[in-house]
Design an enzyme around this catalytic site. Sequence first.
Site, PDB file in Angstrom:
ATOM      1  N   ARG A  50       9.861   5.326  -3.278  1.00 54.70           N
ATOM      2  CA  ARG A  50      10.312   6.252  -4.327  1.00 54.70           C
ATOM      3  C   ARG A  50      11.783   6.562  -4.192  1.00 54.70           C
ATOM      4  NH1 ARG A  50       6.208   9.879  -2.376  1.00 54.70           N
ATOM      5  NH2 ARG A  50       4.291   9.228  -3.427  1.00 54.70           N
TER       6      ARG A  50
ATOM      7  N   ASP B  74     -10.269   1.786   0.809  1.00 55.64           N
ATOM      8  CA  ASP B  74     -10.158   3.200   1.138  1.00 55.64           C
ATOM      9  C   ASP B  74     -11.462   3.891   0.739  1.00 55.64           C
ATOM     10  OD1 ASP B  74      -7.641   3.281   2.303  1.00 55.64           O
ATOM     11  OD2 ASP B  74      -6.618   3.352   0.377  1.00 55.64           O
TER      12      ASP B  74
ATOM     13  N   ARG C 122      -9.248  -6.331  13.171  1.00 60.47           N
ATOM     14  CA  ARG C 122      -8.422  -5.605  14.122  1.00 60.47           C
ATOM     15  C   ARG C 122      -9.279  -4.501  14.714  1.00 60.47           C
ATOM     16  NH1 ARG C 122      -5.019  -7.119  17.401  1.00 60.47           N
ATOM     17  NH2 ARG C 122      -3.392  -5.553  17.612  1.00 60.47           N
TER      18      ARG C 122
ATOM     19  N   TYR D 202     -10.302  -4.289   2.482  1.00 62.19           N
ATOM     20  CA  TYR D 202      -9.557  -3.153   3.006  1.00 62.19           C
ATOM     21  C   TYR D 202      -9.768  -1.969   2.049  1.00 62.19           C
ATOM     22  CZ  TYR D 202      -5.243  -1.384   5.380  1.00 62.19           C
ATOM     23  OH  TYR D 202      -4.313  -0.692   6.115  1.00 62.19           O
TER      24      TYR D 202
ATOM     25  N   ARG E 267       0.840  -1.208   0.000  1.00 62.40           N
ATOM     26  CA  ARG E 267       0.000   0.000   0.000  1.00 62.40           C
ATOM     27  C   ARG E 267       0.876   1.260   0.000  1.00 62.40           C
ATOM     28  NH1 ARG E 267      -5.222   0.311   1.985  1.00 62.40           N
ATOM     29  NH2 ARG E 267      -4.741   2.083   3.310  1.00 62.40           N
TER      30      ARG E 267
ATOM     31  N   ARG F  18      -0.119   5.692  15.954  1.00 64.23           N
ATOM     32  CA  ARG F  18      -0.099   7.031  15.340  1.00 64.23           C
ATOM     33  C   ARG F  18      -0.587   8.058  16.358  1.00 64.23           C
ATOM     34  NH1 ARG F  18      -2.499   5.198   9.438  1.00 64.23           N
ATOM     35  NH2 ARG F  18      -4.115   4.141  10.609  1.00 64.23           N
TER      36      ARG F  18
ATOM     37  N   GLU G 185      -3.742   6.649  18.487  1.00 63.01           N
ATOM     38  CA  GLU G 185      -4.472   5.493  17.949  1.00 63.01           C
ATOM     39  C   GLU G 185      -3.820   4.222  18.476  1.00 63.01           C
ATOM     40  OE1 GLU G 185      -5.170   6.054  13.722  1.00 63.01           O
ATOM     41  OE2 GLU G 185      -4.990   3.899  13.422  1.00 63.01           O
TER      42      GLU G 185
HETATM   43  P1  FAD Z   1     -18.235   2.112   8.021  1.00 62.75           P
HETATM   44  O1  FAD Z   1     -17.727   3.496   8.099  1.00 62.75           O
HETATM   45  O2  FAD Z   1     -17.682   1.102   8.983  1.00 62.75           O
HETATM   46  O3  FAD Z   1     -19.815   2.170   8.154  1.00 62.75           O
HETATM   47  C1  FAD Z   1     -20.617   1.046   8.465  1.00 62.75           C
HETATM   48  C2  FAD Z   1     -21.738   1.543   9.383  1.00 62.75           C
HETATM   49  O4  FAD Z   1     -22.667   0.464   9.592  1.00 62.75           O
HETATM   50  C3  FAD Z   1     -21.234   1.953  10.755  1.00 62.75           C
HETATM   51  O5  FAD Z   1     -21.664   3.278  11.041  1.00 62.75           O
HETATM   52  C4  FAD Z   1     -21.864   0.930  11.698  1.00 62.75           C
HETATM   53  O6  FAD Z   1     -22.197   1.474  12.973  1.00 62.75           O
HETATM   54  C5  FAD Z   1     -23.112   0.522  10.929  1.00 62.75           C
HETATM   55  N1  FAD Z   1     -23.643  -0.809  11.288  1.00 62.75           N
HETATM   56  C6  FAD Z   1     -22.947  -1.966  11.331  1.00 62.75           C
HETATM   57  N2  FAD Z   1     -23.773  -2.970  11.686  1.00 62.75           N
HETATM   58  C7  FAD Z   1     -24.990  -2.427  11.895  1.00 62.75           C
HETATM   59  C8  FAD Z   1     -26.259  -2.960  12.281  1.00 62.75           C
HETATM   60  N3  FAD Z   1     -26.410  -4.270  12.563  1.00 62.75           N
HETATM   61  N4  FAD Z   1     -27.323  -2.127  12.379  1.00 62.75           N
HETATM   62  C9  FAD Z   1     -27.176  -0.790  12.115  1.00 62.75           C
HETATM   63  N5  FAD Z   1     -26.001  -0.235  11.746  1.00 62.75           N
HETATM   64  C10 FAD Z   1     -24.925  -1.052  11.630  1.00 62.75           C
HETATM   65  N6  FAD Z   1      -9.705   5.697   3.758  1.00 62.75           N
HETATM   66  C11 FAD Z   1      -9.115   6.645   2.954  1.00 62.75           C
HETATM   67  O7  FAD Z   1      -9.481   6.763   1.780  1.00 62.75           O
HETATM   68  N7  FAD Z   1      -8.160   7.496   3.457  1.00 62.75           N
HETATM   69  C12 FAD Z   1      -7.727   7.433   4.749  1.00 62.75           C
HETATM   70  O8  FAD Z   1      -6.859   8.221   5.156  1.00 62.75           O
HETATM   71  C13 FAD Z   1      -8.313   6.437   5.606  1.00 62.75           C
HETATM   72  N8  FAD Z   1      -7.919   6.310   6.882  1.00 62.75           N
HETATM   73  C14 FAD Z   1      -8.488   5.364   7.680  1.00 62.75           C
HETATM   74  C15 FAD Z   1      -8.054   5.259   8.999  1.00 62.75           C
HETATM   75  C16 FAD Z   1      -8.621   4.316   9.849  1.00 62.75           C
HETATM   76  C17 FAD Z   1      -8.158   4.219  11.267  1.00 62.75           C
HETATM   77  C18 FAD Z   1      -9.628   3.433   9.351  1.00 62.75           C
HETATM   78  C19 FAD Z   1     -10.247   2.380  10.252  1.00 62.75           C
HETATM   79  C20 FAD Z   1     -10.063   3.515   8.034  1.00 62.75           C
HETATM   80  C21 FAD Z   1      -9.498   4.479   7.181  1.00 62.75           C
HETATM   81  N9  FAD Z   1      -9.922   4.630   5.862  1.00 62.75           N
HETATM   82  C22 FAD Z   1      -9.333   5.576   5.051  1.00 62.75           C
HETATM   83  C23 FAD Z   1     -10.999   3.765   5.291  1.00 62.75           C
HETATM   84  C24 FAD Z   1     -12.400   4.404   5.424  1.00 62.75           C
HETATM   85  O9  FAD Z   1     -12.681   4.610   6.795  1.00 62.75           O
HETATM   86  C25 FAD Z   1     -13.430   3.455   4.772  1.00 62.75           C
HETATM   87  O10 FAD Z   1     -13.169   3.293   3.399  1.00 62.75           O
HETATM   88  C26 FAD Z   1     -14.886   3.905   4.911  1.00 62.75           C
HETATM   89  O11 FAD Z   1     -15.173   4.472   6.157  1.00 62.75           O
HETATM   90  C27 FAD Z   1     -15.797   2.699   4.679  1.00 62.75           C
HETATM   91  O12 FAD Z   1     -17.155   3.075   4.777  1.00 62.75           O
HETATM   92  P2  FAD Z   1     -18.272   1.966   5.075  1.00 62.75           P
HETATM   93  O13 FAD Z   1     -19.582   2.657   4.959  1.00 62.75           O
HETATM   94  O14 FAD Z   1     -18.024   0.767   4.240  1.00 62.75           O
HETATM   95  O15 FAD Z   1     -17.990   1.478   6.570  1.00 62.75           O
HETATM   96  N1  UDP Z   2       3.367   0.549   7.890  1.00 64.59           N
HETATM   97  C1  UDP Z   2       4.555   0.447   8.593  1.00 64.59           C
HETATM   98  N2  UDP Z   2       5.095   1.571   9.136  1.00 64.59           N
HETATM   99  C2  UDP Z   2       4.521   2.785   9.014  1.00 64.59           C
HETATM  100  C3  UDP Z   2       3.327   2.893   8.296  1.00 64.59           C
HETATM  101  C4  UDP Z   2       2.758   1.749   7.750  1.00 64.59           C
HETATM  102  O1  UDP Z   2       5.089  -0.638   8.738  1.00 64.59           O
HETATM  103  O2  UDP Z   2       5.069   3.781   9.544  1.00 64.59           O
HETATM  104  C5  UDP Z   2       2.784  -0.690   7.334  1.00 64.59           C
HETATM  105  C6  UDP Z   2       1.824  -1.355   8.306  1.00 64.59           C
HETATM  106  O3  UDP Z   2       1.909  -2.752   8.130  1.00 64.59           O
HETATM  107  C7  UDP Z   2       0.485  -0.848   7.838  1.00 64.59           C
HETATM  108  C8  UDP Z   2       0.689  -0.846   6.324  1.00 64.59           C
HETATM  109  O4  UDP Z   2       2.051  -0.403   6.156  1.00 64.59           O
HETATM  110  O5  UDP Z   2      -0.576  -1.712   8.235  1.00 64.59           O
HETATM  111  C9  UDP Z   2      -0.232   0.050   5.548  1.00 64.59           C
HETATM  112  O6  UDP Z   2      -0.119   1.367   6.043  1.00 64.59           O
HETATM  113  P1  UDP Z   2      -1.273   2.439   5.870  1.00 64.59           P
HETATM  114  O7  UDP Z   2      -0.767   3.745   6.374  1.00 64.59           O
HETATM  115  O8  UDP Z   2      -1.764   2.376   4.469  1.00 64.59           O
HETATM  116  O9  UDP Z   2      -2.377   1.852   6.855  1.00 64.59           O
HETATM  117  P2  UDP Z   2      -3.835   2.392   7.278  1.00 64.59           P
HETATM  118  O10 UDP Z   2      -3.816   3.891   7.111  1.00 64.59           O
HETATM  119  O11 UDP Z   2      -4.810   1.704   6.394  1.00 64.59           O
HETATM  120  O12 UDP Z   2      -3.930   1.984   8.718  1.00 64.59           O
END
Ligand code: FAD
Ligand code: UDP
Length: 369
Positions: free
Chosen positions: A174, A352, A247, A350, A170, A278, A303
């Site tokens: 570079r 985004d 996780r 997974y 991911r 983080r 986090e």
């Molecule tokens: P969710 O946001 O999980 O929504 C699902 C919803 O369903 C939730 O609100 C939940 O409460 C609800 N639900 C579940 N079961 C039930 C039920 N039985 N009844 C009623 N409601 C229910 N993406 C990026 O592009 N850039 C980023 O920088 C980035 N950073 C991230 C950092 C973290 C820590 C995480 C965890 C994810 C990150 N993502 C990022 C990914 C991004 O969060 C997801 O792509 C996006 O939120 C997915 O949307 P979703 O609707 O599929 O899921």
């Molecule tokens: N990763 C790492 N060191 C870092 C950042 C990321 O080893 O400083 C690895 C780690 O395994 C992580 C993966 O690269 O799960 C993907 O990172 P990303 O930032 O895309 O994760 P996310 O934002 O989805 O948690």
Amino acid sequence: MKYDFLIVGAGLFGAVLAHELHAAGRRVFVVERRGAVGGNIRSEVRDGIPVHLYGAHIFHTSLRGVWDYVNRFVDFHPFINSPVANYKGELYNLPFNMNTFYQMWGVRTPAEAREKIASQRSAASGEPQNLEEQAISLVGCDIYEKLIKGYTEKQWGRDCRELPAFIIRRLPLRFTYDNNYFNDRWQGIPDGGYNGLIKNLFAGIEVSLGTDFLRNREEFARNAERVVYTGAIDEYFDYALGELEYRGLRFEHERIGTANLQGVAVMNFSARETPYTRRIEHKHFEPQNAALAEKPVTVVTKEYPADWCRGDDAYYPVNDEKNQALYEKYAARAASERVIFGGRLGEYKYYDMDKTVERALALAKTLTE
Ligand code: FAD
Ligand code: UDP
């Protein structure tokens, strides 16, 4: 029937799907078990600072259609994610690039950096079978030991040799002095956080908050022709075929009386000993906002990765072979039900945000054709 579609989950997937179905004249009802819409992209303004409640969210995409789509609902400001890794007080630029190589080895040219990596690669040969082999073959042992191993093992709660190689791919690698964490063509953050996007997507749509579909599934399903479920697929089936692994995460938000704590939006803590992965300082997601920068208050979020247990929020699917095989079994069972699964938890992928939007738009298209 009262509704054409019942959408379970008011995250990004549910919001885009609901919007599109509603715009196409379908009767839509959304249920959400949390007390607010937005799922994991939800933000909240504290002390004038949009706080990403569930971890740093940077919108980045190479999908023109998706970028144009989200920009219809909210203005984005430019933001280039350039995290800094902190290994026991030593600081390195991310993603792995000439700045990192200079900081790690003192090498100044791409040729020197490539040579250094090649000399450390000998430990692994052939097609990488797991994350450790993949990482060493890409960046060598030193970077693996200091910037990847500890971070990854605490993030995923298992040894790097037991994780799929794709996770580390991911990250860009570079041989230029460029700290942009993403390679995508478009990158930004909605002005004021993500809530404006979600609010505008849900305009005119009925959403019931604090409502868990699974507590009353027969009644909900009776009121709608089709159900789209964006929660966890194994939970929907009451774990009948076994549990998928996820996780978990814990977020610790803190308000601090200083204007600028760490000088960057995202700092990664890569040593195993530091319990969090983080720390994000939210005001730096708004680099154009000079007033915010000067304000003598900041909000940071640590986090902490966590083991996931039933009842906890699931944040990351663990897409190794074992879980993937179990997911396929659930997906086969789902195919014979009246319900459609979508989103990061429903599809156990997974995704985004851009992929999430793309998948929701594609599903809306097939449902309205
Ligand atoms: P969710 O946001 O999980 O929504 C699902 C919803 O369903 C939730 O609100 C939940 O409460 C609800 N639900 C579940 N079961 C039930 C039920 N039985 N009844 C009623 N409601 C229910 N993406 C990026 O592009 N850039 C980023 O920088 C980035 N950073 C991230 C950092 C973290 C820590 C995480 C965890 C994810 C990150 N993502 C990022 C990914 C991004 O969060 C997801 O792509 C996006 O939120 C997915 O949307 P979703 O609707 O599929 O899921
Ligand atoms: N990763 C790492 N060191 C870092 C950042 C990321 O080893 O400083 C690895 C780690 O395994 C992580 C993966 O690269 O799960 C993907 O990172 P990303 O930032 O895309 O994760 P996310 O934002 O989805 O948690």
